[in-house]
Enzyme design. Structure first.
Site, PDB file in Angstrom:
ATOM      1  CG  HIS A 174      37.902  31.550  34.253  1.00 49.99           C
ATOM      2  ND1 HIS A 174      37.637  32.882  34.430  1.00 49.99           N
ATOM      3  CD2 HIS A 174      36.759  30.899  34.601  1.00 49.99           C
ATOM      4  CE1 HIS A 174      36.392  33.039  34.864  1.00 49.99           C
ATOM      5  NE2 HIS A 174      35.838  31.840  34.979  1.00 49.99           N
TER       6      HIS A 174
ATOM      7  CG  ASP B 270      47.530  34.505  31.532  1.00 47.66           C
ATOM      8  OD1 ASP B 270      46.586  33.911  32.074  1.00 47.66           O
ATOM      9  OD2 ASP B 270      48.274  35.311  32.132  1.00 47.66           O
TER      10      ASP B 270
HETATM   11  C1  GDG Z   1      42.717  33.105  35.470  1.00 44.66           C
HETATM   12  C2  GDG Z   1      43.412  32.844  34.127  1.00 44.66           C
HETATM   13  C3  GDG Z   1      42.198  34.806  33.175  1.00 44.66           C
HETATM   14  C4  GDG Z   1      47.147  40.121  41.376  1.00 44.66           C
HETATM   15  N1  GDG Z   1      47.902  40.523  42.402  1.00 44.66           N
HETATM   16  C5  GDG Z   1      47.104  41.201  43.229  1.00 44.66           C
HETATM   17  C6  GDG Z   1      45.822  41.207  42.700  1.00 44.66           C
HETATM   18  N2  GDG Z   1      45.871  40.538  41.561  1.00 44.66           N
HETATM   19  C7  GDG Z   1      44.709  40.368  40.672  1.00 44.66           C
HETATM   20  C8  GDG Z   1      44.906  41.129  39.385  1.00 44.66           C
HETATM   21  C9  GDG Z   1      43.940  40.401  38.450  1.00 44.66           C
HETATM   22  C10 GDG Z   1      43.970  38.982  39.015  1.00 44.66           C
HETATM   23  O1  GDG Z   1      44.556  39.030  40.312  1.00 44.66           O
HETATM   24  C11 GDG Z   1      44.829  38.066  38.166  1.00 44.66           C
HETATM   25  O2  GDG Z   1      44.111  37.782  36.997  1.00 44.66           O
HETATM   26  P1  GDG Z   1      44.810  37.198  35.707  1.00 44.66           P
HETATM   27  O3  GDG Z   1      43.829  37.237  34.626  1.00 44.66           O
HETATM   28  O4  GDG Z   1      46.007  38.013  35.413  1.00 44.66           O
HETATM   29  O5  GDG Z   1      45.298  35.737  36.075  1.00 44.66           O
HETATM   30  P2  GDG Z   1      44.787  34.397  36.873  1.00 44.66           P
HETATM   31  O6  GDG Z   1      44.678  34.628  38.334  1.00 44.66           O
HETATM   32  O7  GDG Z   1      45.746  33.341  36.477  1.00 44.66           O
HETATM   33  O8  GDG Z   1      43.322  34.097  36.306  1.00 44.66           O
HETATM   34  C12 GDG Z   1      43.562  34.137  33.354  1.00 44.66           C
HETATM   35  C13 GDG Z   1      41.475  34.913  34.507  1.00 44.66           C
HETATM   36  O9  GDG Z   1      41.399  33.654  35.156  1.00 44.66           O
HETATM   37  C14 GDG Z   1      40.051  35.455  34.327  1.00 44.66           C
HETATM   38  O10 GDG Z   1      39.325  34.668  33.442  1.00 44.66           O
HETATM   39  O11 GDG Z   1      42.406  36.105  32.670  1.00 44.66           O
HETATM   40  O12 GDG Z   1      44.126  33.881  32.079  1.00 44.66           O
HETATM   41  O13 GDG Z   1      44.690  32.240  34.342  1.00 44.66           O
HETATM   42  O14 GDG Z   1      42.645  40.912  38.573  1.00 44.66           O
HETATM   43  O15 GDG Z   1      44.611  42.485  39.588  1.00 44.66           O
HETATM   44  N3  GDG Z   1      44.769  41.818  43.275  1.00 44.66           N
HETATM   45  C15 GDG Z   1      45.009  42.457  44.458  1.00 44.66           C
HETATM   46  N4  GDG Z   1      46.239  42.479  45.052  1.00 44.66           N
HETATM   47  C16 GDG Z   1      47.307  41.869  44.473  1.00 44.66           C
HETATM   48  O16 GDG Z   1      48.410  41.908  45.020  1.00 44.66           O
HETATM   49  N5  GDG Z   1      43.990  43.081  45.081  1.00 44.66           N
END
Ligand code: GDG
Length: 516
Positions: free
Chosen positions: A174, A383
């Site tokens: 990821h 990212d």
């Molecule tokens: C890894 C990789 C890759 C955030 N705050 C809240 C909340 N979130 C959710 C967001 C989003 C998720 O968390 C974060 O996803 P990201 O993709 O931005 O980042 P990582 O957690 O670092 O994920 C990344 C991912 O895996 C998938 O393959 O994209 O590059 O680092 O869905 O919405 N959700 C809720 N409340 C919050 O306050 N419910």
């Protein structure tokens, strides 16, 4: 894009039989519970794939104890079995907080300055992977197809192979995989690379990540790489390709529409009194570029008296994560101080320029907040993908969409070129993009949004799951055809680049036997 679906060809002459289960391994397991919040898109998509053919999901329970039971706790929900393992405190420290989050995570995100390298942690990482592999071996049936997720479990397949497991095993990373020069900062890199070779399919977020991994394999193991993405290294053939992860675009758009009238969103709208909202949503992590983003917002205010007059608000939603890792605790204090200084300088009795919130929002509230925001400021320094960028786009009102300002270093920028793509290290340029986004006419906003939305509708999380599983041969493969597709047994010989063998824990030999 390499079409990995073509790489797996079930033996045509084999009589068809019921396909085996899908087995997912990930560090955390979203076990359904009445009290838990609604699962995110990835969990829902994987659960759907598991339920379709019957499945097993294995991972850490989230609990630590002094002497964990080596037997997993099993729970069945519908057609899915969940197998949860506790970890000892030492295992958690060395495997999870240590090697995974203080060595692999920073190095994969190009933060060599933050990498803490210790042989003890590396040994713990391999040890815990061996434990999980032993647990899985006891639960696995011939014909099951295994899908391992993320950097915590790179060595899992090599331990399974060592134990004679011949099942199809896929891996999805990821997070980014770095260029060879950066990857070389990881002591024991050649062992990690050798572990990759125990999989049948390795998926990465972008073509660039895939190219980096192939370059590393070519340099460390003289891997040969065919035009269709097939690599041959350490005595095995396996596929490496880009599988950019998506979101449940339709469901997220619906959630945002519904949330428009929710109390939380109404409260925010009222508090803004018609002033523009800029939103940032990230776990608290140094890869997300939060201080640089706040600085860019401050620079934007500094450069534009007109902006100050409009009194925009940056809402930064940042649930805490990994508080046990010292870098994260330090970063939290630094951001809180930065926000305080910024609000002290620019704020007024009725204007707080940056609202910094550490509590997690519900998914539906988050969708509504995205829809209210004129700008989605998604500026990670690095990212793998960044799902927030995709969620922000999906949540917009087609008649009055906001503008996505997106870092060129997010994997999402490869697909979302119609965003305002910025270099997050260039504070002035990011500030200028904020200004451009705020001033953007409706026609241009609509045109950009519609291009972005077309991309998100074409590559949803369900497409992603299906593509990866098709590449892995899941769904249509008879159990013994999957075994037939494996390489014959081969011992992996140490390569001349394995010079760090002495200093690091011995890698599990790959493919000592492929028989059950
Ligand atoms: C890894 C990789 C890759 C955030 N705050 C809240 C909340 N979130 C959710 C967001 C989003 C998720 O968390 C974060 O996803 P990201 O993709 O931005 O980042 P990582 O957690 O670092 O994920 C990344 C991912 O895996 C998938 O393959 O994209 O590059 O680092 O869905 O919405 N959700 C809720 N409340 C919050 O306050 N419910």
């Amino acid at each position: 894009m390499v079409h990995l679906e073509l790489l797996y060809k079930p033996a045509a002459a084999e009589p068809r039989q019921k396909p085996g289960r899908l087995v997912v391994v990930s560090n955390r397991v979203p076990v359904p519970a009445a009290s838990s919040p609604a699962a995110g898109g990835l969990a829902v998509a994987l659960e759907a794939a598991l339920a379709e053919r019957g499945g097993l999901w294995l991972g850490w329970s989230g609990k630590t104890c002094n002497a964990p039971d080596p037997r997993p706790r099993l729970q069945r929900h519908g057609r899915i079995d969940y197998a949860l393992c506790d970890l000892s405190r030492r295992d958690l420290d060395e495997f999870y907080h240590g090697f995974a989050n203080r060595a692999l995570w920073p190095i994969c995100h190009y933060r060599l300055d933050l990498a803490a390298l210790s042989q003890r942690d590396a040994a713990g990482y391999f040890r815990v992977n061996e434990q999980f592999a032993a647990t899985l071996r006891g639960l696995l049936r011939p014909g099951d197809v295994v899908w391992v997720h993320d950097y915590h479990f790179v060595p899992l397949a090599s331990f399974l192979r060592q134990a004679g497991c011949a099942n199809r095993i896929g891996f999805f990373l990821h997070i980014p995989w770095p260029a060879p020069d950066v990857a070389r900062a990881l002591p024991g890199l050649s062992r990690i690379l050798r572990c990759f070779a125990a999989y049948d399919v390795i998926g990465l977020q972008t073509e660039a990540d895939g190219a980096n991994l192939k370059d590393c394999l070519a340099q460390a193991a003289a891997a040969t790489i065919a035009g269709d993405g097939t690599c041959r290294a350490y005595g095995r053939s396996f596929a490496v390709g880009a599988f950019p992860i998506g979101i449940d675009t339709g469901a997220f758009a619906r959630a945002a529409r519904t949330a428009e009238t929710s109390t939380g969103v109404a409260r925010l709208r009222q508090s803004l009194a018609g002033r523009p909202l800029v939103i940032g949503v990230d776990r608290l992590d140094y890869s997300k570029g939060i201080p640089e983003r706040i600085e860019a917002f401050a620079t934007f205010l500094e450069r534009s008296p007109e902006a100050v007059r409009r009194r925009p608000t940056l809402l930064q939603v940042t649930p805490k994560s990994r508080s046990e890792v010292p870098e994260y605790a330090r970063m939290h204090r630094a951001i809180a101080e930065q926000v305080g200084t910024m609000n002290g300088k620019w704020g007024d009795i009725d204007w707080t320029p940056v609202r910094y919130i550490n509590k997690a929002m519900s998914r539906s509230t988050l969708a509504g907040l995205y829809r209210l925001a004129r700008i989605g400021l998604v500026t990670p320094l690095r990212d793998g993908m960044n799902l927030v960028a995709k969620e922000y786009v999906a949540a917009q009102d087609p008649e009055d969409p906001g503008v996505l300002v997106l870092s060129q270093f997010a994997g999402a920028a490869q697909e979302l070129a119609a965003a305002l793509v910025v270099n997050p290290y260039d504070i002035e340029a990011t500030a200028a993009a904020i200004g451009q986004a705020l001033a953007m006419p409706l026609d241009e906003r609509k045109a950009r949004w519609s291009t972005l939305m077309t991309v998100l509708e074409a590559n949803t999380i369900d497409h992603w799951t299906s593509r990866f599983l098709a590449a892995l041969g899941a769904g249509s493969a008879p159990a013994h055809a999957a075994e037939a597709a494996m390489e014959p047994p081969a011992m992996s010989l140490p390569s001349k680049d394995d010079e760090d063998h002495e200093a690091w824990p011995a890698p599990p030999p790959i493919l000592a036997s492929t028989r059950h």
